[in-house]
Design a protein around this motif. Structure first.
Motif, PDB file in Angstrom:
ATOM      1  N   GLY A  46       0.828  -1.199   0.000  1.00 56.32           N
ATOM      2  CA  GLY A  46       0.000   0.000   0.000  1.00 56.32           C
ATOM      3  C   GLY A  46       0.860   1.246   0.000  1.00 56.32           C
ATOM      4  N   GLY A  47       0.258   2.323   0.452  1.00 56.58           N
ATOM      5  CA  GLY A  47       0.989   3.589   0.459  1.00 56.58           C
ATOM      6  C   GLY A  47       1.093   4.166  -0.944  1.00 56.58           C
ATOM      7  N   SER A  48       2.044   5.060  -1.129  1.00 53.80           N
ATOM      8  CA  SER A  48       2.156   5.792  -2.400  1.00 53.80           C
ATOM      9  C   SER A  48       3.195   5.216  -3.369  1.00 53.80           C
ATOM     10  CB  SER A  48       2.504   7.251  -2.106  1.00 53.80           C
ATOM     11  OG  SER A  48       3.736   7.320  -1.380  1.00 53.80           O
ATOM     12  N   ARG A  78      -5.944  -0.383   5.239  1.00 51.09           N
ATOM     13  CA  ARG A  78      -6.443   0.505   6.276  1.00 51.09           C
ATOM     14  C   ARG A  78      -7.887   0.091   6.540  1.00 51.09           C
ATOM     15  NH1 ARG A  78      -3.602   4.647   3.389  1.00 51.09           N
ATOM     16  NH2 ARG A  78      -1.375   4.206   3.589  1.00 51.09           N
ATOM     17  N   GLY A 148       6.412  -1.926   1.196  1.00 53.31           N
ATOM     18  CA  GLY A 148       7.028  -0.608   1.320  1.00 53.31           C
ATOM     19  C   GLY A 148       7.685  -0.543   2.687  1.00 53.31           C
ATOM     20  N   GLY A 150       8.117   2.412   5.913  1.00 55.43           N
ATOM     21  CA  GLY A 150       7.893   3.771   6.402  1.00 55.43           C
ATOM     22  C   GLY A 150       9.158   4.357   7.005  1.00 55.43           C
ATOM     23  N   ARG A 184      -5.376  -1.357  11.821  1.00 48.66           N
ATOM     24  CA  ARG A 184      -5.096  -1.774  10.462  1.00 48.66           C
ATOM     25  C   ARG A 184      -5.312  -3.285  10.353  1.00 48.66           C
ATOM     26  NH1 ARG A 184      -1.199   1.207   7.376  1.00 48.66           N
ATOM     27  NH2 ARG A 184      -1.513   3.439   7.621  1.00 48.66           N
TER      28      ARG A 184
HETATM   29  C1  6PG Z   1       0.412   1.291   3.971  1.00 45.11           C
HETATM   30  C2  6PG Z   1       1.584   0.463   3.595  1.00 45.11           C
HETATM   31  C3  6PG Z   1       2.813   0.893   4.284  1.00 45.11           C
HETATM   32  C4  6PG Z   1       3.633   1.619   3.240  1.00 45.11           C
HETATM   33  C5  6PG Z   1       4.730   2.407   3.882  1.00 45.11           C
HETATM   34  C6  6PG Z   1       5.448   3.252   2.825  1.00 45.11           C
HETATM   35  O1  6PG Z   1      -0.707   0.804   3.931  1.00 45.11           O
HETATM   36  O2  6PG Z   1       0.664   2.483   4.227  1.00 45.11           O
HETATM   37  O3  6PG Z   1       1.438  -0.775   3.378  1.00 45.11           O
HETATM   38  O4  6PG Z   1       3.570  -0.138   4.846  1.00 45.11           O
HETATM   39  O5  6PG Z   1       4.159   0.662   2.325  1.00 45.11           O
HETATM   40  O6  6PG Z   1       4.139   3.254   4.845  1.00 45.11           O
HETATM   41  O7  6PG Z   1       4.510   4.138   2.302  1.00 45.11           O
HETATM   42  P1  6PG Z   1       4.913   5.116   1.074  1.00 45.11           P
HETATM   43  O8  6PG Z   1       5.105   4.232  -0.105  1.00 45.11           O
HETATM   44  O9  6PG Z   1       3.696   6.005   0.931  1.00 45.11           O
HETATM   45  O10 6PG Z   1       6.146   5.845   1.490  1.00 45.11           O
END
Ligand code: 6PG
Length: 259
Positions: A46-48, A78, A148, A150, A184
């Motif tokens: 997830g994330g960006s 989430r 990803g 953080g 989560r």
């Molecule tokens: C989520 C992710 C999380 C993400 C990291 C990096 O749901 O937010 O799975 O683990 O991979 O926070 O996030 P970015 O790619 O936005 O830096």
């Protein structure tokens, strides 16, 4: 197996390389007589960071990837409705699912997110528990987990000091994250470590400190959860861009490719 660290020029190059790399993982699976009798199971992060990768996957010529032979699952979610702006499902829906032909039954998203996270985690755990397993393992065979990381060295939704870090038996657990004041839904580290390939996609200067901690800080997974990720029999990949690597010394005993 030695960890593979592949360093790309920048974020766009990383996304493009990861798209190529993932196609190769799928191709090798399709050519493996023992494994190609079952679908390729891909856990999406997830994330960006992965959004651009998913967009590039969607832009591949039709047929380049036979999505009917791919099962998509989520490494974490989430606890929001699937159309919520924070939803990892929505990010994948917008960047990939809405643009490819994939059977609905191949898309195994977290059921009913946004309500009772414990129930959603239990349902997802049961759903993923129905995927093919290898030998006596309690965990499904995930051919590739994308992750990803953080700035606080969390991965998936395994955050510092949270209860899910200690989960050894369940595939999926709910995880209350105090600093976000939210619960989560996440794959456990044990389920991730049962995967055949685990690939971190880490991009941008802001991740330099986290990467240095991951590699060089004393082992402290409660504080630095990404240190929990150590595939049992699988391969660990670090797909980075130069900005994330910075001048961090590379770990010992790894295979490094400057792409
Ligand atoms: C989520 C992710 C999380 C993400 C990291 C990096 O749901 O937010 O799975 O683990 O991979 O926070 O996030 P970015 O790619 O936005 O830096």
């Amino acid at each position: 197996m030695m960890d593979q660290i592949h360093v790309c020029r920048d974020g766009e190059h990383l996304a493009s390389y990861a798209c190529h790399w993932l196609q190769n993982q799928i191709l090798w699976h399709s050519r493996d007589e023992e494994r190609n009798t079952r679908p390729f199971v891909l856990a999406l992060s997830g994330g960006s960071t992965p959004r651009r990768l998913f967009q590039l996957l969607a832009e591949l010529p039709a047929g380049r990837i036979d999505w009917s032979k791919i099962i998509l699952i989520w490494g974490d979610e989430r606890n929001v409705a699937p159309d919520h702006e924070d939803s990892n499902f929505r990010m994948v829906q917008e960047s990939l699912l809405s643009k490819i032909e994939i059977p609905a039954e191949n898309v195994l998203a977290v059921p009913n997110p946004g309500g009772n996270a414990k129930d959603a985690a239990k349902q997802y755990d049961k759903l993923l528990g129905g995927l093919p397993k290898a030998g006596e393992s309690a965990f499904p065979v995930i051919d590739c987990v994308l992750l990803g990381m953080g700035d606080d060295v969390h991965t998936a939704s395994l955050f510092p000091g949270t209860k899910a870090l200690g989960e050894q038996n369940r595939i999926v657990v709910e995880n209350y994250v105090e600093k976000l004041d939210t619960t989560r839904i996440t794959l456990s580290a044990a389920a991730i470590n049962a995967a055949r390939n685990v690939a971190f996609l880490v991009c941008g200067e802001a991740k330099q400190t986290a990467l240095s901690i991951l590699w060089h800080a004393p082992r402290n997974p409660q504080k630095y959860p990404a240190q929990l990720i150590r595939p049992t029999d699988g391969q660990l990949w670090m797909l980075l861009d130069k900005a994330a690597l910075g001048d961090t010394p590379l770990p010992q005993n790894v295979m490094v490719q400057m792409i």
